[in-house]
Design a protein around this motif. Structure first.
Motif, PDB file in Angstrom:
ATOM      1  N   GLU A  79       0.829  -1.204   0.000  1.00 43.24           N
ATOM      2  CA  GLU A  79       0.000   0.000   0.000  1.00 43.24           C
ATOM      3  C   GLU A  79       0.866   1.258   0.000  1.00 43.24           C
ATOM      4  O   GLU A  79       0.682   2.174   0.809  1.00 43.24           O
ATOM      5  CB  GLU A  79      -0.987  -0.014   1.160  1.00 43.24           C
ATOM      6  CG  GLU A  79      -1.987  -1.162   1.068  1.00 43.24           C
ATOM      7  CD  GLU A  79      -3.136  -1.029   2.046  1.00 43.24           C
ATOM      8  OE1 GLU A  79      -2.962  -0.376   3.081  1.00 43.24           O
ATOM      9  OE2 GLU A  79      -4.219  -1.588   1.757  1.00 43.24           O
ATOM     10  N   THR A  80       1.802   1.284  -0.907  1.00 40.02           N
ATOM     11  CA  THR A  80       2.756   2.378  -0.998  1.00 40.02           C
ATOM     12  C   THR A  80       2.944   2.816  -2.445  1.00 40.02           C
ATOM     13  O   THR A  80       3.065   1.978  -3.342  1.00 40.02           O
ATOM     14  CB  THR A  80       4.124   1.957  -0.428  1.00 40.02           C
ATOM     15  OG1 THR A  80       3.965   1.583   0.942  1.00 40.02           O
ATOM     16  CG2 THR A  80       5.132   3.088  -0.517  1.00 40.02           C
ATOM     17  N   LEU A  81       2.972   4.118  -2.649  1.00 41.63           N
ATOM     18  CA  LEU A  81       3.326   4.695  -3.937  1.00 41.63           C
ATOM     19  C   LEU A  81       4.780   5.129  -3.833  1.00 41.63           C
ATOM     20  O   LEU A  81       5.149   5.851  -2.906  1.00 41.63           O
ATOM     21  CB  LEU A  81       2.448   5.910  -4.238  1.00 41.63           C
ATOM     22  CG  LEU A  81       2.691   6.605  -5.573  1.00 41.63           C
ATOM     23  CD1 LEU A  81       2.144   5.757  -6.715  1.00 41.63           C
ATOM     24  CD2 LEU A  81       2.064   7.987  -5.574  1.00 41.63           C
ATOM     25  N   SER A  82       5.603   4.672  -4.772  1.00 48.91           N
ATOM     26  CA  SER A  82       7.031   4.974  -4.719  1.00 48.91           C
ATOM     27  C   SER A  82       7.473   5.736  -5.955  1.00 48.91           C
ATOM     28  O   SER A  82       7.050   5.430  -7.068  1.00 48.91           O
ATOM     29  CB  SER A  82       7.828   3.668  -4.626  1.00 48.91           C
ATOM     30  OG  SER A  82       7.514   2.966  -3.442  1.00 48.91           O
ATOM     31  N   LEU A  83       8.341   6.705  -5.733  1.00 50.91           N
ATOM     32  CA  LEU A  83       8.926   7.463  -6.834  1.00 50.91           C
ATOM     33  C   LEU A  83      10.441   7.290  -6.751  1.00 50.91           C
ATOM     34  O   LEU A  83      11.080   7.842  -5.859  1.00 50.91           O
ATOM     35  CB  LEU A  83       8.556   8.940  -6.757  1.00 50.91           C
ATOM     36  CG  LEU A  83       9.057   9.809  -7.912  1.00 50.91           C
ATOM     37  CD1 LEU A  83       8.356   9.420  -9.217  1.00 50.91           C
ATOM     38  CD2 LEU A  83       8.833  11.293  -7.611  1.00 50.91           C
ATOM     39  N   GLN A  84      10.980   6.498  -7.663  1.00 49.84           N
ATOM     40  CA  GLN A  84      12.413   6.278  -7.723  1.00 49.84           C
ATOM     41  C   GLN A  84      13.015   7.356  -8.618  1.00 49.84           C
ATOM     42  O   GLN A  84      12.633   7.486  -9.785  1.00 49.84           O
ATOM     43  CB  GLN A  84      12.714   4.893  -8.299  1.00 49.84           C
ATOM     44  CG  GLN A  84      12.045   3.755  -7.562  1.00 49.84           C
ATOM     45  CD  GLN A  84      12.727   3.438  -6.251  1.00 49.84           C
ATOM     46  OE1 GLN A  84      13.849   3.853  -6.018  1.00 49.84           O
ATOM     47  NE2 GLN A  84      12.034   2.702  -5.389  1.00 49.84           N
ATOM     48  N   MET A  85      13.948   8.126  -8.053  1.00 47.24           N
ATOM     49  CA  MET A  85      14.530   9.241  -8.784  1.00 47.24           C
ATOM     50  C   MET A  85      16.021   8.986  -8.973  1.00 47.24           C
ATOM     51  O   MET A  85      16.737   8.722  -7.999  1.00 47.24           O
ATOM     52  CB  MET A  85      14.303  10.544  -8.019  1.00 47.24           C
ATOM     53  CG  MET A  85      12.837  10.793  -7.692  1.00 47.24           C
ATOM     54  SD  MET A  85      12.546  12.410  -6.959  1.00 47.24           S
ATOM     55  CE  MET A  85      13.383  12.202  -5.401  1.00 47.24           C
ATOM     56  N   THR A  86      16.483   9.068 -10.188  1.00 44.40           N
ATOM     57  CA  THR A  86      17.899   8.880 -10.500  1.00 44.40           C
ATOM     58  C   THR A  86      18.409  10.083 -11.288  1.00 44.40           C
ATOM     59  O   THR A  86      17.628  10.912 -11.765  1.00 44.40           O
ATOM     60  CB  THR A  86      18.126   7.591 -11.309  1.00 44.40           C
ATOM     61  OG1 THR A  86      17.464   7.703 -12.571  1.00 44.40           O
ATOM     62  CG2 THR A  86      17.581   6.382 -10.560  1.00 44.40           C
ATOM     63  N   SER A  87      19.724  10.160 -11.420  1.00 46.29           N
ATOM     64  CA  SER A  87      20.363  11.252 -12.173  1.00 46.29           C
ATOM     65  C   SER A  87      19.787  12.604 -11.759  1.00 46.29           C
ATOM     66  O   SER A  87      19.436  13.439 -12.595  1.00 46.29           O
ATOM     67  CB  SER A  87      20.180  11.033 -13.684  1.00 46.29           C
ATOM     68  OG  SER A  87      20.740   9.798 -14.081  1.00 46.29           O
TER      69      SER A  87
END
Length: 124
Positions: A79-87
């Motif tokens: 029950e989690t929204l994840s935003l993976q941010m790179t560069s």
């Protein structure tokens, strides 16, 4: 009333990576039912769209400025929204807000259920 709760923001160097998370409190429906998205607001600027995803976790869409660098996912088990941010770039510096309950009308229209935000600062 549904209340997003964001976490994960911190200070990071340019070129680095970071992951933001959003959970929902006070929700009326199950987590699975919500379209969700991320927006950000830099100092002196308006809040802008970053990424959004449909209720079923499919077909994420991204702003041109983050496409290819950010990845949005919706984990129904956690029950989690994840935003993976790179560069990451200094231009990514902003308060990042999670939205729940938005709708699709050619673009993601936020539901207006905002969290308190989480600060991301990218240093050069």
């Amino acid at each position: 009333q549904v209340q997003p709760v964001e976490s994960g923001g911190r200070l990071v160097q340019a070129g680095g990576s970071l992951s933001l998370s959003c959970v929902l409190s006070g929700r009326i429906f199950t987590f699975r039912d919500y379209n969700m998205g991320w927006f950000r607001q830099a100092p002196g600027k308006e809040r802008e769209f970053v990424a959004a995803i449909t209720w079923d976790g499919q077909s994420p869409v991204y702003a041109d400025s983050v496409a290819g660098r950010f990845t949005l996912s919706k984990d129904h088990r956690k029950e989690t929204l994840s935003l993976q941010m790179t560069s990451l770039e200094p231009e990514d510096t902003a308060v990042y807000y999670c939205d729940a309950g938005g709708r699709w009308s050619g673009r993601y229209v936020p539901g207006g259920h905002w969290g308190q935000g989480t600060q991301v600062t990218v240093t050069s």
